[in-house]
Design a protein around this motif. Structure first.
Motif, PDB file in Angstrom:
ATOM      1  N   LYS A 292       0.797  -1.321  -0.017  1.00 58.50           N
ATOM      2  CA  LYS A 292      -0.178   0.059   0.020  1.00 58.50           C
ATOM      3  C   LYS A 292       0.691   1.192   0.023  1.00 58.50           C
ATOM      4  O   LYS A 292       0.432   2.308  -0.146  1.00 58.50           O
ATOM      5  N   CYS A 293       2.189   1.053  -0.065  1.00 59.16           N
ATOM      6  CA  CYS A 293       3.147   2.205   0.080  1.00 59.16           C
ATOM      7  C   CYS A 293       3.286   2.819  -1.150  1.00 59.16           C
ATOM      8  O   CYS A 293       4.064   1.998  -2.068  1.00 59.16           O
ATOM      9  N   PRO A 294       2.986   4.136  -1.547  1.00 58.48           N
ATOM     10  CA  PRO A 294       3.461   4.673  -2.869  1.00 58.48           C
ATOM     11  C   PRO A 294       5.010   4.527  -3.095  1.00 58.48           C
ATOM     12  O   PRO A 294       5.466   4.486  -4.395  1.00 58.48           O
TER      13      PRO A 294
ATOM     14  N   CYS B 102       9.507   8.653   1.552  1.00 57.21           N
ATOM     15  CA  CYS B 102       8.043   8.492   1.976  1.00 57.21           C
ATOM     16  C   CYS B 102       7.376   9.755   2.048  1.00 57.21           C
ATOM     17  O   CYS B 102       7.826  10.952   2.696  1.00 57.21           O
ATOM     18  N   ILE B 103       6.222   9.790   1.414  1.00 59.92           N
ATOM     19  CA  ILE B 103       5.384  10.894   1.291  1.00 59.92           C
ATOM     20  C   ILE B 103       4.207  11.288   2.329  1.00 59.92           C
ATOM     21  O   ILE B 103       3.495  12.070   2.327  1.00 59.92           O
TER      22      ILE B 103
ATOM     23  N   CYS C  52       1.659   9.592   3.614  1.00 62.53           N
ATOM     24  CA  CYS C  52       0.449   9.317   3.063  1.00 62.53           C
ATOM     25  C   CYS C  52      -0.318   8.778   4.327  1.00 62.53           C
ATOM     26  O   CYS C  52      -1.640   8.871   4.167  1.00 62.53           O
TER      27      CYS C  52
ATOM     28  N   ASN D  38      -0.705   5.479   4.884  1.00 59.47           N
ATOM     29  CA  ASN D  38      -1.280   4.167   4.497  1.00 59.47           C
ATOM     30  C   ASN D  38      -0.913   3.050   5.412  1.00 59.47           C
ATOM     31  O   ASN D  38      -1.563   2.093   5.730  1.00 59.47           O
TER      32      ASN D  38
ATOM     33  N   LYS E 108      -2.714   3.181   8.613  1.00 56.59           N
ATOM     34  CA  LYS E 108      -4.212   2.615   8.256  1.00 56.59           C
ATOM     35  C   LYS E 108      -4.099   1.192   8.409  1.00 56.59           C
ATOM     36  O   LYS E 108      -5.119   0.631   9.040  1.00 56.59           O
TER      37      LYS E 108
ATOM     38  N   LYS F 224       3.994   6.313   9.847  1.00 57.22           N
ATOM     39  CA  LYS F 224       4.123   7.579   9.012  1.00 57.22           C
ATOM     40  C   LYS F 224       4.367   8.679  10.361  1.00 57.22           C
ATOM     41  O   LYS F 224       5.227   9.525  10.090  1.00 57.22           O
TER      42      LYS F 224
END
Length: 608
Positions: free
Chosen positions: A531-533, A576-577, A579, A581, A584, A595
């Protein structure tokens, strides 16, 4: 340490990537096991020729090679001191889906493969609990299965053919026959000796009904006379010690037309487990999972809304995937023959939550305290189903006497019991007790003629007990299999066999210094990875939530301010942006907040 000039020269020869910076080597120094080894370098091969050149380079420089896909090994088979061969960047393609088979490269996530098969009305039944993270290459290497094995068998039952590169750098393909001839005579000679050895055959015949993944698939010598088939099945469970997988062909079967339905029941009498499992097997269950009383206590505390009764000795989750309406009526009628606590749980929403909890029981053990971690070195034992109650009673006593909390659960239909003791991880207090735990657990397992691994494969934490499980005669044959394929022991040494005479607690990553409640619960299960962009953008490999966490830990605890790699290291962490995810995904698992941990570090709040 290798000279930089040698590495630079090697880089020019391959199309893939080479990572040599100390911080990259730190990222690859751990997997999901208790062990840590800092490698010399990491190679991300792009072609088969890259792998062949890597083998040549390793031989020239007296380095060993460890293959790695998801890095979720619980037995320390994805870490090593030499070269880490990471397949996740370039060997991640599904090559072909036929009417009853799939051909894939090793770094395809199990759930992704299932999704593509489903488009063709097919599926691969032996689904590991970690299917959202684990990859096919690692599944074959460990002889994985999951709960579906009770009906469909292990991954070994679905092996059709495999292509690998051997320790000499030659391509071997069991479908086309390429490269097979060099092993044919030695394997046939070994096969005849095994078949003519009455003592060994008596052991194998006796253990046919124990699901085993502790070592090489020695049963294949009795099942396959064709050398190509024999080699393919010897690769199953070989944990990267016999060959380097490049293509895997597996049987796929029609996906059930009905949506699977699960119920859960609470048993008041542990000794009814055997008869209960016989009954649901008779009804054709597609999964049957057991959660022992001690694990129910943990689940009840973490999820009080589930209403788990305190009187239950065990919870059993049963799944059916065909003739469901008729089967459920028969199943419900049969429940009157068992001592149950309360009513069967039938609600689909509640059952979905139970399945999620069952799949996350290992990470959940991280919730016991702020300085403990689950010990995964005795995590995968197996006995005959009839012996499950006695083994569970033995295990409860062992950990009670040791004053150590433990989670006990598993794939009851195949006799698999997962054991996750919780130990103090922030100090050295419990390091030596790792051996005592293993000694006592395996003594109990061997009392029932059981195995040290049923689906997670052999490895560093099991190798010192392998001869005791199998006996000297069989062990001798196992060593000979390794000698046939890798006589110089360059492929993942000291994993299948304890050749360097390590103690089980040598080279462990404990003690681990806690750096905050956001990162400590992380078990590196990699469930959040896909799930990590950043992970997706980087084509997997070395980037992702657990990697960012480990880089921050390394930066804070080990790196001095004048380190020349700081800028590049911090640039990597900031890919790492934020986000969220990962946070979550982990909300329903252990509650790690990677995060927020990354944010805290950027704000200067994470300190030694």
């Amino acid at each position: 340490m290798l000279l930089k000039e040698k590495i630079d020269e090697f880089k020019k020869k391959i199309e893939g990537d080479v990572l040599i910076e100390r911080f990259w080597r730190e990222v690859y120094s751990t997997d999901a096991s208790i062990y840590k080894f800092v490698p010399e370098l990491i190679v991300l091969p792009k072609t088969k020729q890259d792998i062949q050149k890597t083998i040549k380079f390793a031989r020239e420089n007296k380095l060993d090679i460890t293959c790695r896909t998801a890095g979720t090994s619980l037995a320390g088979t994805a870490v090593g001191k030499g070269i880490i061969l990471d397949f996740t960047r370039y060997f991640d393609q599904i090559l072909e889906i036929g009417p009853d088979y799939v051909k894939t490269q090793p770094a395809v996530i199990y759930d992704d493969l299932q999704a593509k098969l489903a488009e063709k009305g097919l599926f691969l039944p032996p689904v590991p609990a970690s299917s959202r993270a684990c990859m096919i290459g690692g599944n074959v290497a460990t002889k994985a299965c999951g709960g579906g094995a009770v009906k469909y068998g292990t991954l070994d039952d679905f092996m059709l053919a495999i292509e690998f590169i051997d320790a000499d750098g030659d391509i071997v393909n069991t479908e086309t026959g390429q490269g097979v001839e060099k092993f044919k005579q030695k394997l046939e000679d070994l096969r005849q000796r095994i078949l003519n050895d009455k003592k060994t055959m008596a052991i194998l015949n006796r253990r046919m009904d124990v699901q085993d993944a502790s070592t090489y698939n020695i049963f294949a010598f009795d099942r396959y006379s064709n050398t190509n088939e024999l080699i393919a099945h010897l690769m199953m469970g070989s944990i990267g010690t016999l060959g380097i997988f490049t293509e895997i062909k597996l049987k796929a079967v029609p996906k059930p037309t009905e949506k699977p339905v699960s119920w859960a029941v609470y048993l008041a009498d542990l000794y009814q487990v055997d008869n209960f499992i016989k009954e649901v097997k008779r009804l054709g269950c597609s999964a049957v999972e057991l959660v022992d009383r001690v694990s129910l206590d943990l689940t009840r505390n973490c999820f009080p809304a589930l209403g788990i009764p305190t009187e239950a000795e065990a919870m059993i989750i049963v799944q059916f995937d065909e003739k469901i309406e008729q089967t459920l009526k028969e199943f419900e009628n049969s429940l009157k023959n068992f001592k149950l606590v309360g009513e069967a749980v039938k609600d689909p929403v509640k059952m979905e939550k139970f399945w999620e909890v069952r799949k996350c029981l290992l990470p959940l053990t991280a919730k016991f305290s702020a300085t403990t971690k689950p010990l995964v070195s005795v995590d995968d034992v197996g006995v005959r189903v009839k012996d499950i109650p006695d083994l569970l009673q033995d295990l409860r006593k062992i950990f009670k006497d040791l004053n150590i909390k433990v989670a006990l659960y598993g794939h009851a239909g195949t006799g698999t019991i997962h054991i996750d003791p919780v130990i103090e991880a922030s100090t050295k207090e419990h390091v030596k007790i790792i051996k005592k735990i293993a000694d006592k657990v395996y003594e109990a397992v061997f009392k029932y003629d059981g195995t040290i691994a049923t689906e997670h494969g052999g490895g560093r934490c099991r190798s010192m007990y392998l001869e005791k499980e199998w006996g000297k005669e069989v062990y001798k044959y196992l060593l000979e299999i390794k000698q046939i394929f890798d006589p110089d022991d360059i492929l993942n040494p000291n994993t299948m066999f304890n050749t360097d005479k390590s103690k089980i607690y040598d080279n462990v990553k404990i003690p681990i210094k806690p750096l905050g409640p956001e990162e400590w619960p992380c078990m590196e299960c990699a469930y959040c990875q896909s799930k990590c962009p950043a992970w997706i953008t980087a084509k997997k490999g070395e980037t992702g939530p657990k990697q960012f966490k480990n880089l921050i830990r390394y930066r804070v605890l080990n790196v001095k301010d004048n380190d020349p790699e700081i800028l590049e290291m911090e640039k990597q962490i900031k890919t790492c942006i934020l986000c969220g995810n990962c946070t979550k995904v982990c909300e329903t698992i252990v509650g790690a907040k990677l995060k927020e941990f990354n944010e805290n570090w950027r704000e200067g709040k994470v300190r030694e």
